[in-house]
Write a protein that holds these residues in place. Sequence first.
Motif, PDB file in Angstrom:
ATOM      1  N   ASP A  99     -17.463 -28.368  15.906  1.00  0.00           N
ATOM      2  CA  ASP A  99     -18.823 -28.163  16.398  1.00  0.00           C
ATOM      3  C   ASP A  99     -19.681 -29.364  16.005  1.00  0.00           C
ATOM      4  O   ASP A  99     -19.471 -29.959  14.948  1.00  0.00           O
ATOM      5  CB  ASP A  99     -19.379 -26.875  15.779  1.00  0.00           C
ATOM      6  CG  ASP A  99     -20.728 -26.517  16.341  1.00  0.00           C
ATOM      7  OD1 ASP A  99     -21.734 -26.968  15.753  1.00  0.00           O
ATOM      8  OD2 ASP A  99     -20.795 -25.793  17.352  1.00  0.00           O
ATOM      9  N   THR A 100     -20.650 -29.708  16.821  1.00  0.00           N
ATOM     10  CA  THR A 100     -21.487 -30.880  16.550  1.00  0.00           C
ATOM     11  C   THR A 100     -22.326 -30.719  15.282  1.00  0.00           C
ATOM     12  O   THR A 100     -22.755 -31.705  14.697  1.00  0.00           O
ATOM     13  CB  THR A 100     -22.417 -31.181  17.737  1.00  0.00           C
ATOM     14  OG1 THR A 100     -23.198 -30.020  18.008  1.00  0.00           O
ATOM     15  CG2 THR A 100     -21.620 -31.571  18.962  1.00  0.00           C
ATOM     16  N   ARG A 101     -22.562 -29.480  14.852  1.00  0.00           N
ATOM     17  CA  ARG A 101     -23.341 -29.249  13.626  1.00  0.00           C
ATOM     18  C   ARG A 101     -22.459 -29.192  12.385  1.00  0.00           C
ATOM     19  O   ARG A 101     -22.962 -29.176  11.264  1.00  0.00           O
ATOM     20  CB  ARG A 101     -24.135 -27.953  13.737  1.00  0.00           C
ATOM     21  CG  ARG A 101     -25.189 -27.994  14.836  1.00  0.00           C
ATOM     22  CD  ARG A 101     -25.699 -26.621  15.069  1.00  0.00           C
ATOM     23  NE  ARG A 101     -24.525 -25.785  15.374  1.00  0.00           N
ATOM     24  CZ  ARG A 101     -24.537 -24.709  16.106  1.00  0.00           C
ATOM     25  NH1 ARG A 101     -25.643 -24.255  16.586  1.00  0.00           N
ATOM     26  NH2 ARG A 101     -23.439 -24.026  16.357  1.00  0.00           N
ATOM     27  N   GLY A 144     -21.770 -35.513  12.871  1.00  0.00           N
ATOM     28  CA  GLY A 144     -22.015 -36.000  14.226  1.00  0.00           C
ATOM     29  C   GLY A 144     -20.784 -36.563  14.893  1.00  0.00           C
ATOM     30  O   GLY A 144     -20.696 -37.779  15.094  1.00  0.00           O
ATOM     31  N   PRO A 147     -18.920 -39.046  20.792  1.00  0.00           N
ATOM     32  CA  PRO A 147     -18.402 -38.705  22.122  1.00  0.00           C
ATOM     33  C   PRO A 147     -17.285 -39.662  22.527  1.00  0.00           C
ATOM     34  O   PRO A 147     -17.470 -40.560  23.321  1.00  0.00           O
ATOM     35  CB  PRO A 147     -19.626 -38.875  23.021  1.00  0.00           C
ATOM     36  CG  PRO A 147     -20.423 -39.940  22.341  1.00  0.00           C
ATOM     37  CD  PRO A 147     -20.181 -39.776  20.873  1.00  0.00           C
TER      38      PRO A 147
END
Length: 162
Positions: A99-101, A144, A147
């Motif tokens: 997850d990005t968090r 973070g 991408p």
Amino acid sequence: MDAVSPGILRNESRLSQGPLLLVNPPRDTLAHRLRQDGRSVRCATQDFGDLRWLQAADIDAEFAPVPQLEGSEETVILFLPREKERLAMLLHAIASGMDTRARLWLVGENRGGIKSSPRHLRLHFQHANALDKARHCGLFEATGPGPGKPFDLDDYVTDWSI
């Protein structure tokens, strides 16, 4: 207790109470200590002997070439592998699945190459910093996931002629 486990325990207050994934953990009491406060702890290992030991110690563990992230993990703790190629594969797989968090902790001994890990972390994460450096070990945090290219295990297959 393994040499790197005390560094994690010294920084345990930085961990949330959310689900935790340990990747290639040592054969010690770290997983039990981390789940004492009611935290969900799951392990993934690339070593079948370690899997058997973890299961015998009543620890939720899986055996896989790369950890299967469920997306609910708030922190993934990766124990530094000796091989740089395996580190690259694991970092790519984890960054692609988390997850990005969530955040990644990378822990290892100085003699195992932990000092060069920030450069590896920055290939797959936007931020990386040192949390702890003591007793010939280091602990880094990365957040973070970048991408990048989606993870494909086939990209890491290598053939050798004998």
